[in-house]
Design a protein around this motif. Structure first.
Motif, PDB file in Angstrom:
ATOM      1  N   ALA A  93     -13.972 -18.712  27.572  1.00 21.02           N
ATOM      2  CA  ALA A  93     -15.067 -19.512  28.106  1.00 21.02           C
ATOM      3  C   ALA A  93     -15.205 -20.843  27.385  1.00 21.02           C
ATOM      4  O   ALA A  93     -15.903 -21.741  27.863  1.00 21.02           O
ATOM      5  N   GLY A  94     -14.515 -20.965  26.235  1.00 14.31           N
ATOM      6  CA  GLY A  94     -14.544 -22.235  25.509  1.00 14.31           C
ATOM      7  C   GLY A  94     -15.091 -22.163  24.111  1.00 14.31           C
ATOM      8  O   GLY A  94     -15.329 -23.195  23.478  1.00 14.31           O
ATOM      9  N   ALA A  95     -15.299 -20.934  23.573  1.00 14.10           N
ATOM     10  CA  ALA A  95     -15.806 -20.792  22.205  1.00 14.10           C
ATOM     11  C   ALA A  95     -14.736 -21.209  21.205  1.00 14.10           C
ATOM     12  O   ALA A  95     -13.534 -21.085  21.451  1.00 14.10           O
ATOM     13  N   ASP A  96     -15.181 -21.714  20.061  1.00 19.29           N
ATOM     14  CA  ASP A  96     -14.262 -22.121  18.996  1.00 19.29           C
ATOM     15  C   ASP A  96     -14.176 -21.074  17.892  1.00 19.29           C
ATOM     16  O   ASP A  96     -13.205 -21.023  17.154  1.00 19.29           O
ATOM     17  N   ASP A  97     -15.214 -20.264  17.757  1.00 15.34           N
ATOM     18  CA  ASP A  97     -15.211 -19.201  16.762  1.00 15.34           C
ATOM     19  C   ASP A  97     -16.224 -18.149  17.175  1.00 15.34           C
ATOM     20  O   ASP A  97     -17.011 -18.363  18.097  1.00 15.34           O
ATOM     21  N   TYR A  98     -16.210 -17.016  16.460  1.00 11.79           N
ATOM     22  CA  TYR A  98     -16.923 -15.845  16.917  1.00 11.79           C
ATOM     23  C   TYR A  98     -17.413 -15.053  15.718  1.00 11.79           C
ATOM     24  O   TYR A  98     -16.650 -14.789  14.799  1.00 11.79           O
ATOM     25  N   VAL A  99     -18.694 -14.671  15.692  1.00  8.20           N
ATOM     26  CA  VAL A  99     -19.229 -13.808  14.643  1.00  8.20           C
ATOM     27  C   VAL A  99     -20.018 -12.693  15.308  1.00  8.20           C
ATOM     28  O   VAL A  99     -20.863 -12.944  16.166  1.00  8.20           O
ATOM     29  N   ALA A 100     -19.715 -11.439  14.921  1.00  6.59           N
ATOM     30  CA  ALA A 100     -20.407 -10.293  15.489  1.00  6.59           C
ATOM     31  C   ALA A 100     -21.597  -9.905  14.618  1.00  6.59           C
ATOM     32  O   ALA A 100     -21.536  -9.951  13.392  1.00  6.59           O
ATOM     33  N   LYS A 101     -22.698  -9.544  15.260  1.00  7.47           N
ATOM     34  CA  LYS A 101     -23.883  -9.067  14.548  1.00  7.47           C
ATOM     35  C   LYS A 101     -23.673  -7.608  14.141  1.00  7.47           C
ATOM     36  O   LYS A 101     -23.050  -6.855  14.888  1.00  7.47           O
ATOM     37  N   PRO A 102     -24.226  -7.201  12.997  1.00  4.59           N
ATOM     38  CA  PRO A 102     -24.926  -8.019  11.988  1.00  4.59           C
ATOM     39  C   PRO A 102     -23.926  -8.821  11.164  1.00  4.59           C
ATOM     40  O   PRO A 102     -22.757  -8.439  11.047  1.00  4.59           O
ATOM     41  N   PHE A 103     -24.369  -9.921  10.605  1.00  2.00           N
ATOM     42  CA  PHE A 103     -23.477 -10.788   9.851  1.00  2.00           C
ATOM     43  C   PHE A 103     -24.193 -11.299   8.604  1.00  2.00           C
ATOM     44  O   PHE A 103     -25.419 -11.214   8.485  1.00  2.00           O
ATOM     45  N   HIS A 104     -23.411 -11.827   7.676  1.00  2.76           N
ATOM     46  CA  HIS A 104     -23.964 -12.474   6.490  1.00  2.76           C
ATOM     47  C   HIS A 104     -24.109 -13.959   6.792  1.00  2.76           C
ATOM     48  O   HIS A 104     -23.196 -14.588   7.324  1.00  2.76           O
ATOM     49  N   MET A 105     -25.237 -14.540   6.438  1.00  2.60           N
ATOM     50  CA  MET A 105     -25.495 -15.943   6.735  1.00  2.60           C
ATOM     51  C   MET A 105     -24.453 -16.856   6.097  1.00  2.60           C
ATOM     52  O   MET A 105     -24.079 -17.887   6.667  1.00  2.60           O
ATOM     53  N   GLU A 106     -23.954 -16.469   4.927  1.00  3.69           N
ATOM     54  CA  GLU A 106     -22.939 -17.288   4.258  1.00  3.69           C
ATOM     55  C   GLU A 106     -21.678 -17.401   5.093  1.00  3.69           C
ATOM     56  O   GLU A 106     -21.001 -18.434   5.069  1.00  3.69           O
ATOM     57  N   GLU A 107     -21.357 -16.345   5.840  1.00  3.14           N
ATOM     58  CA  GLU A 107     -20.169 -16.405   6.697  1.00  3.14           C
ATOM     59  C   GLU A 107     -20.386 -17.403   7.831  1.00  3.14           C
ATOM     60  O   GLU A 107     -19.489 -18.190   8.158  1.00  3.14           O
ATOM     61  N   VAL A 108     -21.567 -17.380   8.413  1.00  2.00           N
ATOM     62  CA  VAL A 108     -21.877 -18.328   9.484  1.00  2.00           C
ATOM     63  C   VAL A 108     -21.805 -19.762   8.958  1.00  2.00           C
ATOM     64  O   VAL A 108     -21.224 -20.645   9.593  1.00  2.00           O
ATOM     65  N   LEU A 109     -22.373 -19.997   7.775  1.00  2.00           N
ATOM     66  CA  LEU A 109     -22.338 -21.336   7.178  1.00  2.00           C
ATOM     67  C   LEU A 109     -20.904 -21.779   6.920  1.00  2.00           C
ATOM     68  O   LEU A 109     -20.536 -22.933   7.176  1.00  2.00           O
ATOM     69  N   ALA A 110     -20.078 -20.873   6.405  1.00  2.00           N
ATOM     70  CA  ALA A 110     -18.688 -21.214   6.111  1.00  2.00           C
ATOM     71  C   ALA A 110     -17.918 -21.534   7.390  1.00  2.00           C
ATOM     72  O   ALA A 110     -17.123 -22.484   7.439  1.00  2.00           O
ATOM     73  N   ARG A 111     -18.148 -20.747   8.429  1.00  2.00           N
ATOM     74  CA  ARG A 111     -17.449 -20.983   9.700  1.00  2.00           C
ATOM     75  C   ARG A 111     -17.897 -22.309  10.329  1.00  2.00           C
ATOM     76  O   ARG A 111     -17.079 -23.025  10.907  1.00  2.00           O
TER      77      ARG A 111
END
Length: 227
Positions: A93-111
């Protein structure tokens, strides 16, 4: 950098907003797909954090509509769906990256940091322009090894210019990318922040291009520019 968070869970939306603002970003928020689609279609975001399971308009439909309209900002998808087929659907659909819940906020920030660097053509986490170095992981700014302390707005300005080194950036573009939607925007403040940055950096890397905006270039490659 200016980000958009589209997440219908109020607590998670608030947590992400707080974490991103603390990390130095200007952040707008939406709580359903229709609002998110409208903001992403009308505002110049540097990246978007987009939940798939949204009311009114699901995240994949929002993303597909953005891509059909030519919106190219990086999009990081958040979802509770962890099946490989859902990930494939998101990327298609055009996503550049993907994070599945639950996640660590630091991972989201790094991505997000990685997406922002790559979208601007940078591979390394440390951005340099002559003696000026910005570590995107820690936010630390140094000039010839000397650490420089900046305010949040000065840091946002420098970060945006360093992500777009060698390109003239207009005052209007800076205003649109440094402040969130609710901020009382005034392009005159950009000149004030540029002046403060020049004094703190103590190196001539920010050039004024009369009538156009600002250009960040290493001192050895600069040419005389009218101020």
């Amino acid at each position: 950098m200016r980000l958009l968070v589209v997440e219908d869970d109020p607590d998670l939306n608030r947590q992400m907003h707080e974490a991103l603002v603390e990390a130095g970003y200007a952040v707008d928020r939406a709580f359903d797909g229709e609002e998110g689609h409208f903001l992403g279609d009308t505002e110049p975001y540097d990246a978007v954090v987009l939940d798939i399971g949204l009311p009114k308009m699901d995240g994949l439909s929002v993303l597909e509509a953005w891509r059909r309209a030519g919106r190219k900002m990086p999009v990081l998808i958040l979802t509770a769906r962890d099946r490989w087929s859902d990930k494939v659907q998101g990327f298609d659909a055009g996503a550049d990256d993907y994070v599945a819940k639950p996640f660590h906020m630091e991972e989201v920030l790094a991505r997000l940091r990685a997406l922002l660097r790559r979208s601007a053509g940078h591979a390394a986490s440390e951005l340099t322009c002559g003696p000026v170095m910005l570590d995107t992981r820690s936010g630390r700014v140094t000039v010839s090894g000397r650490q420089v302390k900046l305010t949040s707005h000065e840091h946002r300005l420098l970060a945006y210019l360093m992500h777009h080194t060698g390109r003239v950036v207009s005052r209007t573009e800076l205003v649109e990318h440094l402040y969130d939607q609710d901020f009382d925007r005034d392009s005159n403040t950009i000149e004030v922040f540029v002046g403060r940055l020049r004094k703190k950096l103590e190196v001539d890397v920010i050039q004024t291009v009369r009538g156009l905006g600002y250009l960040l270039v290493a001192p050895e490659t600069t040419r005389e520019a009218p101020r």
